[in-house]
Design an enzyme around this catalytic site. Sequence first.
Site, PDB file in Angstrom:
ATOM      1  N   ASP A 163     -44.307  -8.650 -19.773  1.00 13.57           N
ATOM      2  CA  ASP A 163     -43.691  -8.986 -18.474  1.00 13.57           C
ATOM      3  C   ASP A 163     -44.675  -8.677 -17.343  1.00 13.57           C
ATOM      4  O   ASP A 163     -44.813  -9.433 -16.388  1.00 13.57           O
ATOM      5  CB  ASP A 163     -42.340  -8.294 -18.274  1.00 13.57           C
ATOM      6  CG  ASP A 163     -42.306  -6.873 -18.791  1.00 13.57           C
ATOM      7  OD1 ASP A 163     -43.225  -6.471 -19.529  1.00 13.57           O
ATOM      8  OD2 ASP A 163     -41.350  -6.145 -18.463  1.00 13.57           O
ATOM      9  N   LYS A 178     -45.097  -6.048 -26.252  1.00  6.36           N
ATOM     10  CA  LYS A 178     -43.927  -5.383 -25.651  1.00  6.36           C
ATOM     11  C   LYS A 178     -43.628  -4.161 -26.533  1.00  6.36           C
ATOM     12  O   LYS A 178     -42.514  -3.972 -27.034  1.00  6.36           O
ATOM     13  CB  LYS A 178     -42.746  -6.377 -25.613  1.00  6.36           C
ATOM     14  CG  LYS A 178     -41.524  -5.893 -24.877  1.00  6.36           C
ATOM     15  CD  LYS A 178     -41.604  -6.053 -23.377  1.00  6.36           C
ATOM     16  CE  LYS A 178     -40.383  -5.469 -22.718  1.00  6.36           C
ATOM     17  NZ  LYS A 178     -40.469  -5.445 -21.260  1.00  6.36           N
ATOM     18  N   ASP A 188     -47.018 -18.652 -26.822  1.00  7.89           N
ATOM     19  CA  ASP A 188     -46.422 -19.935 -26.464  1.00  7.89           C
ATOM     20  C   ASP A 188     -46.067 -19.947 -24.975  1.00  7.89           C
ATOM     21  O   ASP A 188     -46.407 -20.880 -24.239  1.00  7.89           O
ATOM     22  CB  ASP A 188     -45.163 -20.134 -27.325  1.00  7.89           C
ATOM     23  CG  ASP A 188     -44.473 -21.439 -27.032  1.00  7.89           C
ATOM     24  OD1 ASP A 188     -45.164 -22.459 -26.936  1.00  7.89           O
ATOM     25  OD2 ASP A 188     -43.228 -21.446 -26.891  1.00  7.89           O
ATOM     26  N   TYR A 228     -41.519 -17.204 -34.661  1.00  8.95           N
ATOM     27  CA  TYR A 228     -41.815 -18.577 -35.064  1.00  8.95           C
ATOM     28  C   TYR A 228     -41.822 -18.754 -36.576  1.00  8.95           C
ATOM     29  O   TYR A 228     -42.000 -19.870 -37.061  1.00  8.95           O
ATOM     30  CB  TYR A 228     -43.190 -18.983 -34.535  1.00  8.95           C
ATOM     31  CG  TYR A 228     -43.140 -19.719 -33.222  1.00  8.95           C
ATOM     32  CD1 TYR A 228     -42.842 -19.043 -32.049  1.00  8.95           C
ATOM     33  CD2 TYR A 228     -43.387 -21.082 -33.150  1.00  8.95           C
ATOM     34  CE1 TYR A 228     -42.804 -19.704 -30.846  1.00  8.95           C
ATOM     35  CE2 TYR A 228     -43.340 -21.754 -31.941  1.00  8.95           C
ATOM     36  CZ  TYR A 228     -43.051 -21.060 -30.800  1.00  8.95           C
ATOM     37  OH  TYR A 228     -43.007 -21.716 -29.609  1.00  8.95           O
TER      38      TYR A 228
END
Length: 366
Positions: free
Chosen positions: A231, A197, A255, A128
């Site tokens: 995930d 991640k 987000d 972002y």
Amino acid sequence: MNHKVTFIPGDGVGPELSEAARRCIDAVCAKTGTAVEWEVFDAGIDVVEKYGTALPEHVLASIRKNRVALKGPITTPIGTGMRSVNVELRKALELYACLRPCRSYKGVRSRYSDVDLVIVRENTEDLYAGVEFENETPESRKVIDLVNSFSNPKKQIRRDSAISIKPISKFGSERIVRFAFEYALKNKRKKVTCIHKANIMKATDGLFLAVARQVAEKYAGRVAFEDRIVDNICMQLVQRPEEYDVLVLPNLYGDIISDLCAGLVGGLGLAPGANIGDSVAVFEATHGSAPKYKGLNKVNPTAMILSGMLMLRHLGEHGAAGMLEDAVKRVISDGISVTYDMKSDRNDPTAVGTREMADAIIKALR
Ligand code: NAD
């Protein structure tokens, strides 16, 4: 007590929703002997012609002065090159923590009845940050050539690629994880889960996780800590949301997971939020400007009204905040004066409009 608050109506459905929230706040303040004086300013694409920018300096100056703002959603046009006013605002005011409580209210149409999660999203870094290079420009080629010059031959970037940079700093990670733990302590929450991640993005998410583990040590014995791969948490949240408490995430995952969690508690129309920095806080719903519903007096004002409730709490007006939340709960559990998205049939003709739902909440204040 009297408070001065900057009020940004927004665009799309923003003006009708923020007006509904403002009326509810004025009504609850009148009942509890407090008052909010609103300083109204526009921002977004509609003011560009007048001020030469979508986020005029006088709007930022008002927020800096008042230290608190209530903001409606603002559209970010796709494909125009215009930067998001929402992202710019968070960066300009160093609103580094995005706080999004997601809790089940009785009577809401949802597969779950016992969700009580708080999302703490880093608000200033990650993909972002807006450090981007369009493909086939001299800038993107320069970046690619530089990276390829010291990268492993197997990791060469194609020269026609577009590039978005993902900065995650030690400072930014420490600041947001500490915020999550402090929030947990203050609000008697039991656990913080760090989402990442790091198995794939070893540098950026690896740093976020390593910093989170270090910060967590300082809270050991007071707040529990665990981590989950992004995930995997998507599946876990859908299967067993009740097992999670406070989630702390880098910007982009925050987000995406915010919308997922809004879905767990009845949809975007019910998900409030706050952007918080060290000296300033801006309150706004999780959802956007839903342009197709603009001016129809149709969408759900609850997320904006509950954002106003969070604002009242932030201002120390706990009595008014509690009274407003109770009124929202009553209207939702009655299931009568609610908008189309809260009815089991979305075409239910008994659904009321934005204004009428706010009226019902005002009537339910006691
Ligand atoms: P959105 O959240 O505006 O709307 C997606 C869908 O969610 C809507 O079509 C509607 O079905 C539902 N929805 C949203 N708010 C609702 C409400 N209050 N009541 C009932 N249903 C509601 O997302 P989008 O369509 O991806 O984005 C539209 C614009 O908003 C874009 O320009 C985007 O950049 C902007 N946006 C702004 C903010 C912000 O101001 N903070 C946040 C997200 C998106």
